[in-house]
Write a protein that holds these residues in place. Structure first.
Motif, PDB file in Angstrom:
ATOM      1  N   UNK A 112       0.838  -1.269   0.054  1.00  0.00           N
ATOM      2  CA  UNK A 112       0.092  -0.010   0.076  1.00  0.00           C
ATOM      3  C   UNK A 112       0.992   1.178  -0.077  1.00  0.00           C
ATOM      4  N   UNK A 113       0.538   2.193  -0.359  1.00  0.00           N
ATOM      5  CA  UNK A 113       1.197   3.607  -0.373  1.00  0.00           C
ATOM      6  C   UNK A 113       1.398   4.135   0.971  1.00  0.00           C
ATOM      7  N   UNK A 114       2.617   4.425   1.195  1.00  0.00           N
ATOM      8  CA  UNK A 114       2.809   5.145   2.631  1.00  0.00           C
ATOM      9  C   UNK A 114       2.210   6.212   3.041  1.00  0.00           C
ATOM     10  N   UNK A 115       1.647   6.815   1.806  1.00  0.00           N
ATOM     11  CA  UNK A 115       0.747   8.189   2.315  1.00  0.00           C
ATOM     12  C   UNK A 115      -0.590   7.672   2.992  1.00  0.00           C
ATOM     13  N   UNK A 116      -1.023   6.546   2.368  1.00  0.00           N
ATOM     14  CA  UNK A 116      -2.426   6.071   3.059  1.00  0.00           C
ATOM     15  C   UNK A 116      -2.036   5.750   4.401  1.00  0.00           C
ATOM     16  N   UNK A 117      -1.146   5.155   4.842  1.00  0.00           N
ATOM     17  CA  UNK A 117      -0.447   4.867   6.291  1.00  0.00           C
ATOM     18  C   UNK A 117      -0.536   6.226   6.985  1.00  0.00           C
ATOM     19  N   UNK A 118      -0.005   7.096   6.671  1.00  0.00           N
ATOM     20  CA  UNK A 118       0.159   8.280   7.097  1.00  0.00           C
ATOM     21  C   UNK A 118      -1.309   8.953   7.303  1.00  0.00           C
ATOM     22  N   UNK A 119      -2.207   8.934   6.367  1.00  0.00           N
ATOM     23  CA  UNK A 119      -3.445   9.569   6.476  1.00  0.00           C
ATOM     24  C   UNK A 119      -4.496   8.792   7.345  1.00  0.00           C
ATOM     25  N   UNK A 120      -4.202   7.495   7.348  1.00  0.00           N
ATOM     26  CA  UNK A 120      -5.005   6.588   8.254  1.00  0.00           C
ATOM     27  C   UNK A 120      -4.541   7.048   9.875  1.00  0.00           C
ATOM     28  N   UNK A 121      -3.426   7.172  10.049  1.00  0.00           N
ATOM     29  CA  UNK A 121      -2.809   7.533  11.419  1.00  0.00           C
ATOM     30  C   UNK A 121      -3.225   8.604  11.996  1.00  0.00           C
ATOM     31  N   UNK A 122      -3.199   9.918  10.940  1.00  0.00           N
ATOM     32  CA  UNK A 122      -3.797  11.139  11.288  1.00  0.00           C
ATOM     33  C   UNK A 122      -5.283  11.216  11.346  1.00  0.00           C
ATOM     34  N   UNK A 123      -5.981  10.509  10.528  1.00  0.00           N
ATOM     35  CA  UNK A 123      -7.551  10.254  10.765  1.00  0.00           C
ATOM     36  C   UNK A 123      -7.833   9.569  12.148  1.00  0.00           C
ATOM     37  N   UNK A 124      -6.983   8.666  12.390  1.00  0.00           N
ATOM     38  CA  UNK A 124      -7.290   7.875  13.644  1.00  0.00           C
ATOM     39  C   UNK A 124      -6.876   8.681  14.647  1.00  0.00           C
ATOM     40  N   UNK A 125      -5.877   9.239  14.876  1.00  0.00           N
ATOM     41  CA  UNK A 125      -5.704  10.356  15.983  1.00  0.00           C
ATOM     42  C   UNK A 125      -6.453  11.234  16.106  1.00  0.00           C
ATOM     43  N   UNK A 126      -7.096  11.909  15.035  1.00  0.00           N
ATOM     44  CA  UNK A 126      -8.130  13.015  15.072  1.00  0.00           C
ATOM     45  C   UNK A 126      -9.382  12.290  15.781  1.00  0.00           C
ATOM     46  N   UNK A 127      -9.814  11.147  15.332  1.00  0.00           N
ATOM     47  CA  UNK A 127     -11.188  10.492  15.829  1.00  0.00           C
ATOM     48  C   UNK A 127     -11.016  10.342  17.308  1.00  0.00           C
TER      49      UNK A 127
END
Length: 284
Positions: A112-127
């Motif tokens: 998977x793209x590393x960008x998707x990992x970062x986006x998921x991490x940021x969204x998860x932290x925000x939620x």
């Protein structure tokens, strides 16, 4: 003797594939938080102490100068910000934990793209941070803040934006760090001054010029002030009290609109997200 060759088919890369990766990382962050009740409790104790202990104590000192309002009402938006910001930073710091135990390497070598990992991490932290902030939001009536549906929705949206930006900042810091001690030391050095200079615990009116400059250049000021503006717009206060406790942010005498403050936080969050993605693409 012929040898059978078993073909291995990799899943097709695309937007849907990356969105699934974002969903998986986000879900993991939520499960990690829900299963760590000690962390949930510890993240709540500090803002509750500031709000009900420090706020009550300081309120006795300034009661005569701000008639008609509880000082804890003033501190309430700042405590929401503190809860969200601290929770978001701890979520970002889990990247360092994952690196220490080898799980991060497994994610980075996944197809998977590393960008998707970062986006998921940021969204998860925000939620996760918003979920923690909801508990503070539920205490609004205890400090004189009305349970207006419009106010609650506005605060939730502003909390999410602030949490996303702070998580992106934390992920950027954690991208190259090897141990938790270094990360949390740097986090304290970066976040605590920014919190104290954001107006979370003192009004932005009538500050010395040097302190006014520091609060103006502090990015967290533009996350805290929209929450305070939203809260105070639902209170009935004398004009002089409102001017003292809720002056907004000014640039050379010009009042910065709330919409512009929110836009600045959003732009900063996107910029930090881009930096974090670039950091992860360079990671081994």
């Amino acid at each position: 003797m012929a040898t059978d060759v078993v073909s291995v088919r990799m899943p097709a890369r695309g937007m849907a594939h990356d969105l699934r990766a974002v969903k998986v990382v986000l879900h993991r962050e939520m499960l990690r938080f829900v299963n760590d009740r000690t962390r949930m409790l510890s993240m709540l104790i500090q803002p509750v102490l500031w709000l009900f202990v420090m706020g009550t104590g300081l309120g006795t000192l300034v009661r005569g100068s701000i008639p008609g309002v509880d000082f804890r009402t003033f501190m309430y938006p700042g405590m929401i910000s503190m809860t969200v910001i601290m929770t978001a930073m701890f979520s970002a710091g889990s990247i360092v934990w994952d690196r220490e135990f080898g799980f991060l390497r497994e994610m980075l070598v996944a197809p998977v793209s590393r960008g998707s990992i970062v986006v998921g991490k940021c969204l998860g932290g925000a939620v996760v941070a918003v979920g923690q902030g909801v508990i503070i939001l539920a205490m609004a009536g205890l400090v004189g803040v009305p349970y207006s549906p419009e106010l609650m929705v506005t605060l939730l949206a502003e909390m999410f934006l602030a949490a996303f930006t702070i998580t992106a900042f934390g992920v950027t810091l954690a991208a190259r760090m090897r141990n938790m001690q270094t990360f949390f030391g740097l986090m304290q050095m970066a976040i605590m001054p920014m919190m104290f200079l954001s107006g979370a615990m003192f009004p932005l009116a009538n500050l010395p010029s040097w302190l006014h400059v520091l609060t103006t250049v502090n990015p967290l000021t533009y996350a805290v002030d929209p929450m305070r503006q939203a809260v105070f717009s639902h209170l009935s206060l004398p004009p002089q009290v409102n001017a003292l406790l809720n002056p907004g942010v000014q640039w050379f005498g010009w009042q910065v609109p709330v919409s512009m403050e929110i836009g600045l936080v959003a732009l900063l969050g996107l910029a930090l997200l881009g930096i974090a993605i670039a950091q992860f693409r360079k990671a081994e």
